[in-house]
Design a protein around this motif. Sequence first.
Motif, PDB file in Angstrom:
ATOM      1  N   VAL A 251      -2.692   5.418   7.738  1.00  0.00           N
ATOM      2  CA  VAL A 251      -3.719   4.376   7.735  1.00  0.00           C
ATOM      3  C   VAL A 251      -5.044   5.046   7.393  1.00  0.00           C
ATOM      4  CG1 VAL A 251      -4.918   2.614   9.082  1.00  0.00           C
ATOM      5  CG2 VAL A 251      -2.503   3.087   9.528  1.00  0.00           C
ATOM      6  N   THR A 252      -5.816   4.434   6.499  1.00  0.00           N
ATOM      7  CA  THR A 252      -7.145   4.949   6.191  1.00  0.00           C
ATOM      8  C   THR A 252      -8.189   3.876   6.461  1.00  0.00           C
ATOM      9  OG1 THR A 252      -7.099   4.243   3.866  1.00  0.00           O
ATOM     10  CG2 THR A 252      -6.206   6.427   4.387  1.00  0.00           C
ATOM     11  N   GLU A 269      -1.432   5.913  -5.667  1.00  0.00           N
ATOM     12  CA  GLU A 269      -2.600   6.680  -6.088  1.00  0.00           C
ATOM     13  C   GLU A 269      -3.838   6.298  -5.274  1.00  0.00           C
ATOM     14  OE1 GLU A 269       0.561   6.685  -8.881  1.00  0.00           O
ATOM     15  OE2 GLU A 269      -0.584   4.968  -8.085  1.00  0.00           O
ATOM     16  N   GLU A 270      -4.001   5.006  -5.036  1.00  0.00           N
ATOM     17  CA  GLU A 270      -5.143   4.531  -4.268  1.00  0.00           C
ATOM     18  C   GLU A 270      -5.089   5.030  -2.834  1.00  0.00           C
ATOM     19  OE1 GLU A 270      -7.340   0.233  -3.403  1.00  0.00           O
ATOM     20  OE2 GLU A 270      -5.205   0.303  -3.930  1.00  0.00           O
ATOM     21  N   LEU A 271      -3.910   4.980  -2.221  1.00  0.00           N
ATOM     22  CA  LEU A 271      -3.755   5.426  -0.836  1.00  0.00           C
ATOM     23  C   LEU A 271      -3.998   6.933  -0.745  1.00  0.00           C
ATOM     24  CD1 LEU A 271      -3.112   4.346   1.970  1.00  0.00           C
ATOM     25  CD2 LEU A 271      -0.688   4.718   1.500  1.00  0.00           C
ATOM     26  N   GLN A 272      -3.495   7.679  -1.705  1.00  0.00           N
ATOM     27  CA  GLN A 272      -3.710   9.126  -1.694  1.00  0.00           C
ATOM     28  C   GLN A 272      -5.192   9.459  -1.839  1.00  0.00           C
ATOM     29  OE1 GLN A 272      -1.186  12.294  -3.730  1.00  0.00           O
ATOM     30  NE2 GLN A 272      -2.877  12.109  -5.180  1.00  0.00           N
ATOM     31  N   THR A 286       3.953  11.609  -2.426  1.00  0.00           N
ATOM     32  CA  THR A 286       4.925  11.622  -3.524  1.00  0.00           C
ATOM     33  C   THR A 286       5.653  10.305  -3.719  1.00  0.00           C
ATOM     34  OG1 THR A 286       6.623  12.481  -2.014  1.00  0.00           O
ATOM     35  CG2 THR A 286       5.308  14.097  -3.261  1.00  0.00           C
ATOM     36  N   ALA A 287       5.629   9.430  -2.701  1.00  0.00           N
ATOM     37  CA  ALA A 287       6.320   8.144  -2.845  1.00  0.00           C
ATOM     38  C   ALA A 287       5.768   7.160  -1.833  1.00  0.00           C
ATOM     39  CB  ALA A 287       7.828   8.307  -2.650  1.00  0.00           C
ATOM     40  N   LEU A 288       5.707   5.885  -2.228  1.00  0.00           N
ATOM     41  CA  LEU A 288       5.323   4.792  -1.334  1.00  0.00           C
ATOM     42  C   LEU A 288       6.606   4.076  -0.938  1.00  0.00           C
ATOM     43  CD1 LEU A 288       2.963   3.215  -0.043  1.00  0.00           C
ATOM     44  CD2 LEU A 288       2.897   1.805  -2.096  1.00  0.00           C
ATOM     45  N   ARG A 289       7.059   4.313   0.293  1.00  0.00           N
ATOM     46  CA  ARG A 289       8.373   3.818   0.708  1.00  0.00           C
ATOM     47  C   ARG A 289       8.342   2.396   1.243  1.00  0.00           C
ATOM     48  NH1 ARG A 289      10.319   5.982   4.844  1.00  0.00           N
ATOM     49  NH2 ARG A 289       8.837   7.557   5.505  1.00  0.00           N
ATOM     50  N   SER A 293      -0.652  -2.434   2.671  1.00  0.00           N
ATOM     51  CA  SER A 293      -1.516  -3.593   2.813  1.00  0.00           C
ATOM     52  C   SER A 293      -2.941  -3.105   2.990  1.00  0.00           C
ATOM     53  CB  SER A 293      -1.101  -4.451   4.011  1.00  0.00           C
ATOM     54  OG  SER A 293      -1.203  -3.710   5.217  1.00  0.00           O
ATOM     55  N   ARG A 294      -3.899  -3.984   2.679  1.00  0.00           N
ATOM     56  CA  ARG A 294      -5.296  -3.652   2.891  1.00  0.00           C
ATOM     57  C   ARG A 294      -5.926  -4.723   3.766  1.00  0.00           C
ATOM     58  NH1 ARG A 294      -7.181  -2.137  -2.038  1.00  0.00           N
ATOM     59  NH2 ARG A 294      -5.230  -2.567  -3.112  1.00  0.00           N
TER      60      ARG A 294
END
Length: 524
Positions: A251-252, A269-272, A286-289, A293-294
């Motif tokens: 969570v960011t 990419e956005e989450l990273q 390396t992967a969004l499993r 959500s935002r």
Amino acid sequence: MTMMTTKMNQDADVTVVGAGPVGLVLAAELALSGATVQVIERRAEPDESMKAGAINVPTAEALDRRGLLPAAEQVQRELLERVGPFAPRADDRRTDGGREARGSRFTGHFAGMVLDADLVDASDPDLAAHTAVDGARMVPQRELEELLAGHVARLGVPVRRGVEVTAFEDTGDGVVVGTTAGPVRTGWLVGCDGGRSTVRRLAGIGFPGTDPELTGMMGTVDLDDPGKLADGWTWSARGAYRYGPQPGRVVTVEFTGAPADRSAPVTLEELQAGLRRVSGTDVTLTALRAAGSRWTDNARQAANYRSGRVFLAGDSAHVHSPFGGQGLNLGVGDAMNLGWKLGAVVAGWAAEGLLDTYDAERRPLGAWVLDWTRAQIGVMRGDAKSAALREVVADLLSTRAGTTYAVKKISGVAQRIDLPGDHPLIGRFVPDLWLTDGSRLVDHGHHGGFLLLDRTADGAFARLAAPWTGRVTGVTDDHATPTGVLVRPDGVVAWASDTTDATGLEAALRRWAGEPSPAPEPAG
């Protein structure tokens, strides 16, 4: 469960807009009351994005009252098997009145400060009175929706997906609803269609509140180098992030205002990029499993929960940040409160004035939740003043009294509605009242309706309530305290006594269960 997407060609007593947990709970309560109800949902398929990760005590007890506790407990067991070492212990045992009960170690957090389960005073009366559902608290929203979808299907409630509301007209004796599948006439319309509610907008109901300061993102990912992240919540001048408790869950939080497009899917990419900014590391995803959500800390409450024959419940009536895990639970409480009342009016045994108590009872709790979440934002900012305040709050939460206070608030066990009567149980959710046959009082109410516990030697309370047979289920037991308890269908205690004195019982029955049914004519 297979969802119907065919054209609507039938009228219903109530049409619920939105097939999330709130809409499904409401539909089930209406069906149990005998109303014909249909649910329409604009999404063609259930929402798979990550949302709430657990439920509070009142929500778990709502499932319990409808016989869904075993299914919820199974969800928690399966989750704990998947989560493994990230999970708080949930297998502690304690003895309560000779019965072995599961002691939950699930406490939650305040502004990212995880509450230490070892500091919780388990002997606190509010906490000790609500332990039967401890094994069903860690129920994520997606699994909850699946559980509730099966519940409404068994009750015969149609859920029509891929259908959007485009207009409606309150005719005074019903509502004509325009949808993308054609018009439908319904007695009542309830918007459970989220923070950007179409029903609320078409009803012209205001939505005042405070604008967002932050953007949060969440997802379950694979990481090349998880050792670069600290477990739990971590703050920086750029914001905050959380890693865990489930493997790969991140969570960011960034105090950059609202996102340009909140509905856009969160990309890897956005989450990273966000995680690198707030953590100050070069961590690689390396992967969004699981679909991310935002969200924001937009905090608003509808000016009215009702306009004529149109109601709002859940996020349609109130929005706020997810800190403290209150949103889903607040909405389920709305649905439980409105469901039986609207069902009673549809059935004809309650006057329409009963519906006014929905806004009166739920609005104060909604306002409290908004302020509870706003307070957490105040200590999470990256500035020096907020950091100093966070240290003060952290000190308070490191005490037994402070942690117990916060856990009681987050868990919902301290919730109370202002109802007439002096007994301390009145206005609270019914506690775990064990009976001498080994059952609990709520085990006798899976069908909905009122419950009356009668522990008098001569059945005096049950005799007084006999004219309400069909609405009130009497449960007799050996003498103990409390001697008598009247529980509304939403689990709220409407009357209670520690003696054989029935003062106030008839008034409570008339207030909540309507006028008594006429006595049958004598035969012959």
